[in-house]
Scaffold this active site. Structure first.
Site, mmCIF file in Angstrom:
data_model
loop_
_atom_site.group_PDB
_atom_site.id
_atom_site.type_symbol
_atom_site.label_atom_id
_atom_site.label_comp_id
_atom_site.label_asym_id
_atom_site.label_seq_id
_atom_site.Cartn_x
_atom_site.Cartn_y
_atom_site.Cartn_z
ATOM 1 N N GLU A 117 -4.587 -3.983 -6.149
ATOM 2 C CA GLU A 117 -3.587 -2.914 -6.197
ATOM 3 C C GLU A 117 -2.261 -3.395 -6.796
ATOM 4 O OE1 GLU A 117 -5.249 -0.115 -2.573
ATOM 5 O OE2 GLU A 117 -3.498 -1.368 -2.179
ATOM 6 N N GLU B 275 -12.347 1.588 -3.144
ATOM 7 C CA GLU B 275 -11.909 1.782 -1.755
ATOM 8 C C GLU B 275 -11.763 3.263 -1.450
ATOM 9 O OE1 GLU B 275 -8.386 -0.203 -0.451
ATOM 10 O OE2 GLU B 275 -8.868 -2.083 -1.460
#
Length: 656
Positions: A145, A297
């Site tokens: 991320e 995710e």
């Protein structure tokens, strides 16, 4: 791939070793075939500078491989261990106010720090050399991320080098940044710094260049790690996980440097329309490399970081996962496999929840595994789209700078204003960069294109017979945030057949009444452009108030094509009517329109139907099909209950 990947982040370092064998057995029971390992394991692998503890990871990868489970192996560089910040505080990031942030959380690094990069690449090299030949390894997961921003002195020097490469000279920099305003002219490079807390407004061109620089600095980190991995393991692809509509990194540019796009996405169970933004984000991920992507995710149930974190209702996990597959995902994964006992994310749900296997969540996880096995035929298949939505990161950065007509302007909201009616109409879209090839689309929608480097691709597309729809606050500035003169939107005035003299933001409670002879009356809010038509047909105007008669929707013939302009924010019902007409005229519509809250998406030969609502619906699906999920024959229509899904493949001819 010949099948869909199913699994999630696996963090065995959080658990005693005797739990690991149980994990593998439960993964097999759930149909898990792939897990991501090592995302937050830097401190475990390198407990002290230069030491390596790979023994535990050897055992984990061997155990997974023996159980038939593949591995996406992460470089754990997103979360440095405490010793790095303690011994090398210059690696810690500094915020906009000049405060150096501490360790004790995650993502605590300065992307420009050579010390951070040295330690990170040393670890990545050793990781690649040790596991590059491991049979379980299928993909490298680089970092996690990416989105860090730093304003420290190390960053300042890196920023100055970046600016020299971009502009060449201080004179060119001063011109690009319009430093004649407010006596900001720079006389030497040492005076140039990142945007930091100042008495009043900061130079917007400086802030825009800093946003570009921050994206490039993170890209440098990714590429440096990827290059190590490619050198050692040239046949193993690499990715890093995106976060949907995230500002700090230009995902178009990052996607060019990775082998496959992966995505983390967490819709809010309390939002009954969250599936719309999910679809938008999934379409974007598919578009970034024009092909299948990985849902790296999602949450099995509740997350831990909203103000209130309700669990997902029964069935929603399945609907959201099938939605991702329908829109191009070749993997459905979660954070994380087993819910943590301690730490900041202990209340973030896992595939194995705190309640254990005798739980609704785990039963749904097991059932989803069976569904994904049944959906194996769609792996690798394309998702066709005849409509493109234009999205440009540097225009996004520029559009949301300070000192604009409205401080409430939000690009994501503008995207949704145009995307949601297309979703409701059952229209699947791609996203496109404004400089990209648009020739394959019947309709191109630009909800906002505030910054314009080159208008030619859109103009030529329309001249050649395409249909363009553009929203307000577009075509305003160039790449240096300098206004295009001559009336807004100067680069598109001829295309649109109009001229905007002033932009008028509305107050929070101000509502305009508008009328259209062909599309009916409607209300509008937030903004309107004080404009006049210069050849365009006026489709809708304001009625009453001080703006009486001002055009707000216009249509212009340009070359062989058509351009529409929406100079206000119409009500959602009108946007559906407007886009319905535009789609029909452009020949970009689907064969049938689904009920509200239902999406119908074709992937390859399979027609996916997903009910995101809580009431039973019946959806027309002309022809004969077989539902891959149930094996049932479906003719003419399909009935779906709460969060119901269907994956309809063409039925084979009798005797086929």
């Amino acid at each position: 791939m010949t099948h869909l990947r199913y699994g999630g982040d696996y963090n065995p370092e959080q658990w005693p070793e005797e739990v690991w064998a149980e994990d593998v057995e439960l993964m097999r029971r759930a149909g898990v075939n792939t897990v991501t390992v090592g995302v937050f394991s830097w401190a475990r692998i390198e407990p002290r500078p230069g030491e390596r503890d790979f023994g535990w990871l050897d055992r984990v990868l061997d155990l997974l491989h023996a159980g038939g489970i593949d591995v996406f192996l992460a470089t754990p560089t997103a979360s440095p261990p405490p010793w790095l910040g303690h011994r090398f505080p210059e690696t810690l990031p500094v915020d906009f106010d000049g405060h150096r942030l501490s360790y004790g959380s995650r993502n605590q690094f300065c992307p420009s720090s050579p010390v951070y990069r040295e330690h990170a690449l040393s670890l990545v090299t050793d990781l690649a050399e040790r596991y590059g030949g491991h049979p379980a390894l299928k993909l490298w997961h680089v970092g996690n991320e990416l989105g860090q921003v730093c304003h420290c002195d190390v960053t300042a020097e890196h920023f100055r080098r970046w600016l020299r490469d971009r502009h060449g000279s201080l004179d060119a920099l001063n011109d690009a940044w319009s430093t004649a305003f407010w006596s900001q002219r720079y006389g030497e490079w040492a005076e140039v710094i990142p945007p930091r807390r100042a008495p009043y407004l900061i130079n917007p061109a400086q802030r825009l260049d800093f946003a570009r620089f921050c994206s490039d600095a993170l890209l440098e980190c990714f590429v440096a790690e990827r290059d190590v991995l490619r050198r050692v393991t040239p046949d193993v692809p690499a990715t890093t996980n995106f976060m949907g509509l995230q500002q700090p990194m230009d995902y178009w540019e990052l996607a060019r440097h990775e082998d496959v796009v992966s995505h983390d996405w967490y819709p809010d169970p309390a939002d009954p329309t969250s599936h719309v933004m999910s679809a938008l984000s999934f379409d974007l991920m598919r578009s970034l490399k024009r092909g299948p992507w990985l849902l790296m995710e999602q949450a099995a149930s509740a997350v831990n970081w909203r103000r209130r974190n309700p669990p997902k209702p029964a069935g929603q996990l399945r609907a959201q996962s099938v939605q991702a597959v329908a829109r191009g995902a070749d993997a459905v994964c979660f954070f994380q496999w087993r819910a943590s006992r301690g730490g900041a994310e202990k209340y973030h749900s896992g595939m194995v929840p705190h309640a254990g296997t005798d739980s609704r969540v785990f039963r749904e996880v097991v059932a989803l595994g069976a569904d994904l096995r049944a959906l194996a035929p769609v792996a690798g298949a394309p998702v066709p789209a005849s409509v493109a939505v234009v999205l440009d990161w540097e225009s996004w950065w520029a559009a949301q700078l300070d000192a604009h007509p409205s401080g409430d302007f939000d690009l994501v909201t503008r995207l949704r204003d145009f995307y949601e009616p297309l979703f409701d109409l059952g229209v699947t879209v791609d996203f496109a960069h404004p400089s990209g090839d648009l020739s394959g689309y019947r309709l191109v929608v630009a909800p906002n294109l505030y910054l314009v480097r080159d208008a030619e691709p859109l103009v030529s597309y329309a001249a050649g017979g395409g249909t363009v729809v553009m929203g307000f606050f577009s075509g305003v500035v160039d790449e240096h945030d300098r206004v295009h003169l001559g009336g807004y939107p100067a680069p598109f005035r001829e295309l649109l057949g109009l001229r905007v003299e002033e932009m008028v933001p509305l107050g929070p409670d101000e509502v305009l009444t508008c009328a259209s002879a062909s599309l009916g009356e409607f209300t509008a809010d937030f903004w309107y452009d004080d404009l006049r038509a210069e050849g365009a047909e006026v489709v809708a105007t304001v009625v009453g108030s001080g703006a009486d008669g001002v055009p707000v929707v216009l249509r212009n013939r340009y070359g062989a094509g058509t351009a529409w302009y929406v100079g206000t924010r119409p009500s959602p019902d009108f946007m559906r009517r407007l886009m319905d007409r535009v789609v029909a005229e452009a020949g970009a519509g689907p064969a049938s329109r689904p009920p509200r809250g239902v999406e119908v998406v074709r992937r390859g030969d399979v027609l996916f139907v997903v009910n995101h609502g809580t009431s039973e619906v019946r959806v027309d699906v002309p022809g004969d099909h077989v539902d891959l999920l149930t094996g049932a024959s479906v003719t003419g229509s399909v009935a779906l209950g709460e969060f119901g899904v269907a994956a309809l493949a063409p039925a084979l001819p009798s005797g086929g």
